[in-house]
Structure formats: C-alpha cells, structure tokens
Design a protein around this motif. Sequence first.
Motif, mmCIF file in Angstrom:
data_model
loop_
_atom_site.group_PDB
_atom_site.id
_atom_site.type_symbol
_atom_site.label_atom_id
_atom_site.label_comp_id
_atom_site.label_asym_id
_atom_site.label_seq_id
_atom_site.Cartn_x
_atom_site.Cartn_y
_atom_site.Cartn_z
ATOM 1 N N GLN A 1 -12.135 86.611 18.885
ATOM 2 C CA GLN A 1 -12.557 84.796 18.656
ATOM 3 C C GLN A 1 -11.653 84.765 19.541
ATOM 4 O O GLN A 1 -10.158 84.612 18.998
ATOM 5 C CB GLN A 1 -12.684 84.144 17.810
ATOM 6 C CG GLN A 1 -13.158 82.249 17.741
ATOM 7 C CD GLN A 1 -13.577 81.956 16.522
ATOM 8 O OE1 GLN A 1 -14.143 82.410 15.169
ATOM 9 N NE2 GLN A 1 -14.508 80.551 16.257
ATOM 10 N N PRO A 2 -11.045 83.951 20.219
ATOM 11 C CA PRO A 2 -10.418 82.944 21.010
ATOM 12 C C PRO A 2 -9.213 82.289 19.501
ATOM 13 O O PRO A 2 -9.618 81.921 18.831
ATOM 14 C CB PRO A 2 -11.116 82.440 22.219
ATOM 15 C CG PRO A 2 -11.987 82.569 22.860
ATOM 16 C CD PRO A 2 -12.691 83.030 21.311
ATOM 17 N N ALA A 3 -7.793 82.310 20.640
ATOM 18 C CA ALA A 3 -7.089 81.551 19.282
ATOM 19 C C ALA A 3 -6.985 80.184 19.362
ATOM 20 O O ALA A 3 -7.324 79.255 18.078
ATOM 21 C CB ALA A 3 -6.192 82.099 19.688
ATOM 22 N N ASN A 4 -7.864 79.969 20.458
ATOM 23 C CA ASN A 4 -7.890 77.896 20.300
ATOM 24 C C ASN A 4 -9.167 77.110 19.617
ATOM 25 O O ASN A 4 -9.537 76.416 19.944
ATOM 26 C CB ASN A 4 -7.800 77.600 21.519
ATOM 27 C CG ASN A 4 -8.713 78.002 22.962
ATOM 28 O OD1 ASN A 4 -9.426 78.844 22.276
ATOM 29 N ND2 ASN A 4 -9.313 76.725 24.127
ATOM 30 N N CYS A 5 -10.192 78.723 19.470
ATOM 31 C CA CYS A 5 -11.365 78.021 18.769
ATOM 32 C C CYS A 5 -11.896 77.075 17.459
ATOM 33 O O CYS A 5 -10.656 78.251 16.525
ATOM 34 C CB CYS A 5 -12.172 78.986 17.913
ATOM 35 S SG CYS A 5 -12.807 79.744 19.534
ATOM 36 N N ARG A 6 -11.807 76.273 17.532
ATOM 37 C CA ARG A 6 -11.134 75.577 16.005
ATOM 38 C C ARG A 6 -11.484 73.985 16.136
ATOM 39 O O ARG A 6 -12.631 74.246 17.378
ATOM 40 C CB ARG A 6 -9.659 75.217 16.176
ATOM 41 C CG ARG A 6 -9.412 74.251 17.198
ATOM 42 C CD ARG A 6 -8.206 73.591 17.684
ATOM 43 N NE ARG A 6 -7.878 72.763 18.736
ATOM 44 C CZ ARG A 6 -8.047 72.930 20.168
ATOM 45 N NH1 ARG A 6 -8.692 74.041 20.919
ATOM 46 N NH2 ARG A 6 -8.171 71.664 21.248
ATOM 47 N N ARG A 7 -11.721 73.639 14.952
ATOM 48 C CA ARG A 7 -12.653 72.303 14.894
ATOM 49 C C ARG A 7 -11.788 70.960 16.102
ATOM 50 O O ARG A 7 -10.995 71.702 15.275
ATOM 51 C CB ARG A 7 -12.659 71.434 13.665
ATOM 52 C CG ARG A 7 -14.093 72.894 12.848
ATOM 53 C CD ARG A 7 -14.438 71.978 11.340
ATOM 54 N NE ARG A 7 -15.006 70.975 10.987
ATOM 55 C CZ ARG A 7 -15.526 70.471 9.766
ATOM 56 N NH1 ARG A 7 -14.536 70.809 9.217
ATOM 57 N NH2 ARG A 7 -15.786 69.472 9.432
ATOM 58 N N VAL A 8 -12.420 70.707 16.242
ATOM 59 C CA VAL A 8 -12.085 69.633 16.706
ATOM 60 C C VAL A 8 -12.116 68.099 16.496
ATOM 61 O O VAL A 8 -13.497 68.229 16.392
ATOM 62 C CB VAL A 8 -11.669 69.593 18.671
ATOM 63 C CG1 VAL A 8 -11.199 68.075 19.042
ATOM 64 C CG2 VAL A 8 -12.138 70.834 19.096
#
Length: 180
Positions: free
Chosen positions: A160-167
Amino acid sequence: MSLPVAYAWLGKESAPRMLLEGLKTYGTIEAPGTEDNPVIMAWAKEVGVPRIADVFTSDAVPWCGLWMAVVAHRAGKPVNPNALWARSWLSWGAKVSGEPKLGDVLVFRRGQTSGHVGLYVGEDATHFHVLGGNQGDAVSILRLDKDRLLGARNFYATAQPANCRRVFLKAGGAISTNEA
C-alpha cells in the motif's frame, strides 16, 4: 477545472494511483438534456468490457460505476466486469480492514437496492468526503453520510502506498443525498 480550495492539497499527493487518475477527470460534466458528453461515452469503450459498452448508451444512465471502472483501468488495476452496478464494487479487490483511507473505494447505499461508488479523500465527524462520478451530474467531491457506507475496498498488487492514511477535514461543503 481546478479543485476547490478545501481540496487543493490533493494536487500535491503522490499516490494512490487510482486517486491520481480520478483527479484527472475532476470537473467532467454530463451533457444537458438529450445530448451525451462524448468523453463520458468514450469511457464505456475504453474500459474494454463489451457488456459495459452495450449497457451504457447515454450519460443519463447512472455512471458512478463507469467512472470507477475507467479510473481503475487507467491506474492499471483490473476492471470490475459488473462495474456499472455500484454495489458490485463490494466484491472488487480486497476488503479494507479498519477504517477507510486515502484512495480507498467506498460503496454506499442509495435507497434499498441501488448504490453509489467513489474514492475516499477524507472525512469529518459525520461524513466521508468522496471523489466520484455522477455526483451532481459531474465528477466532483461531495460529502456522503457515513451511515450509508456499505464497505470499503482497495487493490494493491504490492505494498500500500505510504501516503494512504485517514484524512480529517472540516465539516464543510455540499452534502449528497442521492447520486442518481
């Protein structure tokens, strides 16, 4: 068309690929009246699934699933063969464990049997902020009630790309209640 100020930060994101491809279509609008937008109509052929091109004969046909299919195709992901039916995206890719994150595919309830599909760009306390097609007859970002969420999916062949995060975003902007 440029993104609204509240979502301008999306222009600096480096991944996930489906989100980046979806953003390239931002602002695409259905043609008014009996006309069809040739860009939207071409998507049905571009995805390469004959059944989709056979069924999608007008941009008056709900096209959130078609938009998701063209985004997946352009991102190098497999195309859901039943893409036009929003709820069919519940069987695409892998089920998201935990909370949805940036770029995840979100599938929503619309009435008893219909649905809507789009991409997670963020959330506030009560709504997901969703990039999607056929939202107000356009590719747009709208807020959808979290209670309508049926499931979240993603498709990462590798990590999964590193910037996949809750926003977490401010509770502002248009709220969608029916994406037909």
